[in-house]
Design a protein around this motif. Structure first.
Motif, short mmCIF file in Angstrom:
data_model
loop_
_atom_site.label_atom_id
_atom_site.label_comp_id
_atom_site.label_asym_id
_atom_site.label_seq_id
_atom_site.Cartn_x
_atom_site.Cartn_y
_atom_site.Cartn_z
N GLU A 1 0.82 -1.21 0.00
CA GLU A 1 0.00 0.00 0.00
C GLU A 1 0.85 1.26 0.00
O GLU A 1 0.55 2.23 0.67
N LYS A 2 1.90 1.20 -0.78
CA LYS A 2 2.75 2.36 -1.04
C LYS A 2 2.93 2.43 -2.55
O LYS A 2 2.89 1.41 -3.23
N PRO A 3 3.13 3.62 -3.08
CA PRO A 3 3.34 3.72 -4.53
C PRO A 3 4.62 3.01 -4.95
O PRO A 3 5.66 3.11 -4.29
N VAL A 4 4.53 2.28 -6.04
CA VAL A 4 5.69 1.60 -6.62
C VAL A 4 5.87 2.18 -8.02
O VAL A 4 4.98 2.09 -8.86
N ILE B 1 7.26 -4.41 -14.79
CA ILE B 1 7.00 -2.98 -14.99
C ILE B 1 5.50 -2.71 -15.00
O ILE B 1 5.02 -1.74 -14.41
N LEU B 2 4.72 -3.55 -15.68
CA LEU B 2 3.27 -3.34 -15.73
C LEU B 2 2.63 -3.43 -14.35
O LEU B 2 1.59 -2.84 -14.11
N SER B 3 3.26 -4.15 -13.44
CA SER B 3 2.74 -4.29 -12.09
C SER B 3 2.96 -3.03 -11.25
O SER B 3 2.28 -2.85 -10.25
N CYS B 4 3.88 -2.20 -11.66
CA CYS B 4 4.16 -0.98 -10.92
C CYS B 4 2.97 -0.02 -11.04
O CYS B 4 2.23 -0.05 -12.02
N ASP B 5 2.81 0.83 -10.06
CA ASP B 5 1.67 1.74 -10.02
C ASP B 5 1.78 2.85 -11.05
O ASP B 5 0.79 3.22 -11.68
N MET B 6 2.94 3.41 -11.19
CA MET B 6 3.18 4.44 -12.19
C MET B 6 4.49 4.10 -12.89
O MET B 6 5.42 3.60 -12.26
N LYS B 7 4.53 4.36 -14.20
CA LYS B 7 5.68 3.98 -14.98
C LYS B 7 6.16 5.14 -15.83
O LYS B 7 5.36 5.87 -16.41
N LEU C 1 -5.00 3.69 0.71
CA LEU C 1 -6.36 3.20 0.51
C LEU C 1 -6.87 3.45 -0.90
O LEU C 1 -7.73 2.71 -1.38
N THR C 2 -6.32 4.44 -1.57
CA THR C 2 -6.66 4.63 -2.99
C THR C 2 -6.14 3.46 -3.81
O THR C 2 -6.85 2.93 -4.67
N LYS C 3 -4.92 3.04 -3.55
CA LYS C 3 -4.37 1.88 -4.25
C LYS C 3 -5.21 0.64 -3.95
O LYS C 3 -5.55 -0.13 -4.85
N ARG C 4 -5.57 0.48 -2.68
CA ARG C 4 -6.40 -0.66 -2.30
C ARG C 4 -7.75 -0.61 -3.05
O ARG C 4 -8.22 -1.62 -3.57
N ALA C 5 -8.36 0.56 -3.11
CA ALA C 5 -9.65 0.71 -3.79
C ALA C 5 -9.54 0.43 -5.28
O ALA C 5 -10.40 -0.22 -5.87
N MET C 6 -8.50 0.94 -5.92
CA MET C 6 -8.32 0.71 -7.36
C MET C 6 -8.12 -0.77 -7.65
O MET C 6 -8.70 -1.32 -8.59
N ASN C 7 -7.30 -1.44 -6.84
CA ASN C 7 -7.11 -2.88 -7.02
C ASN C 7 -8.43 -3.62 -6.82
O ASN C 7 -8.78 -4.51 -7.59
N HIS C 8 -9.17 -3.25 -5.79
CA HIS C 8 -10.45 -3.88 -5.48
C HIS C 8 -11.45 -3.70 -6.62
O HIS C 8 -12.25 -4.59 -6.91
N SER C 9 -11.40 -2.55 -7.28
CA SER C 9 -12.37 -2.25 -8.34
C SER C 9 -12.26 -3.20 -9.53
O SER C 9 -13.23 -3.40 -10.25
N LEU C 10 -11.10 -3.79 -9.72
CA LEU C 10 -10.90 -4.69 -10.86
C LEU C 10 -11.74 -5.96 -10.76
O LEU C 10 -11.96 -6.64 -11.76
N GLU C 11 -12.18 -6.29 -9.56
CA GLU C 11 -12.96 -7.51 -9.35
C GLU C 11 -14.34 -7.23 -8.77
O GLU C 11 -15.06 -8.16 -8.42
#
Length: 187
Positions: free
Chosen positions: A24-27, A43-49, A136-146
């Motif tokens: 839950e930290k930016p990567v 690289i695709l797994s990182c939050d910002m590239k 929690l934004t990262k958590r929410a974005m990940n959660h939204s995919l499912e």
């Protein structure tokens, strides 16, 4: 015991990719040359590239008789659509930096000599944000995919309930009213 590609993925690559998504930290990821196979997945797994104009992504698994792995089949159709994902997966054609930007694989394309500076600039910007809100934004974005639409709105309400009680939220509102940059503490 004989070498197993499945076990190699399960024991080494998949845990790393999963940890990047769960953390839950930016990567941030940066590419200045070739990112191929699992390297592209990383690289695709990182939050910002950020990538340089020289960067290329290659998904040549099919050319060696394999299926894309390390979450590549998760990211590709979601970012570029199913037809384009299949084209790049089946042909193994390189995805240029410009194409990667246009399909949402990367956030920025910069000159090679600006890659490190842009990546550090992004990291500095994110370090000034409210840590709990970022997490929690990262958590929410990940959660939204499912999740479903309605389910996601409820999840957002639950997260707002949590964050609305934090010192960082109070500081953010106070800073806004006082027209100054907030000083977030992660509390």
């Amino acid at each position: 015991k004989a070498f197993s590609l499945g076990d190699e993925l399960r024991n080494h690559f998949n845990p790393l990719i999963a940890q990047i998504r769960r953390m839950e930290k930016p990567v941030l990821g940066a590419v200045n040359g070739l990112a191929a196979g699992a390297g592209a997945s990383l690289i695709l797994s990182c939050d910002m590239k950020v990538c340089s104009e020289q960067a290329k992504f290659i998904n040549a698994f099919v050319k060696v008789g394999l299926v894309p792995d390390s979450a590549m089949t998760f990211y590709m159709p979601r970012s570029m659509g199913l037809s384009m994902a299949l084209e790049y997966a089946w042909t193994g054609r390189p995805i240029t930096a410009t194409r990667a930007l246009s399909c949402g694989w990367v956030n920025y394309v910069v000159a090679p000599d600006q890659l490190a500076a842009k990546t550090v600039e992004l990291a500095a910007e994110l370090s000034r944000a409210a840590p709990l809100a970022v997490a929690l934004t990262k958590r929410a974005m990940n959660h939204s995919l499912e999740n479903t639409f309605e389910g996601q709105m409820e999840y957002e309400a639950q997260l707002q309930e949590i964050l609305g009680k934090t010192k960082d939220h109070r500081e953010g509102v106070k800073a806004f009213l006082e027209k100054r940059p907030p000083q977030f503490k992660g509390k």
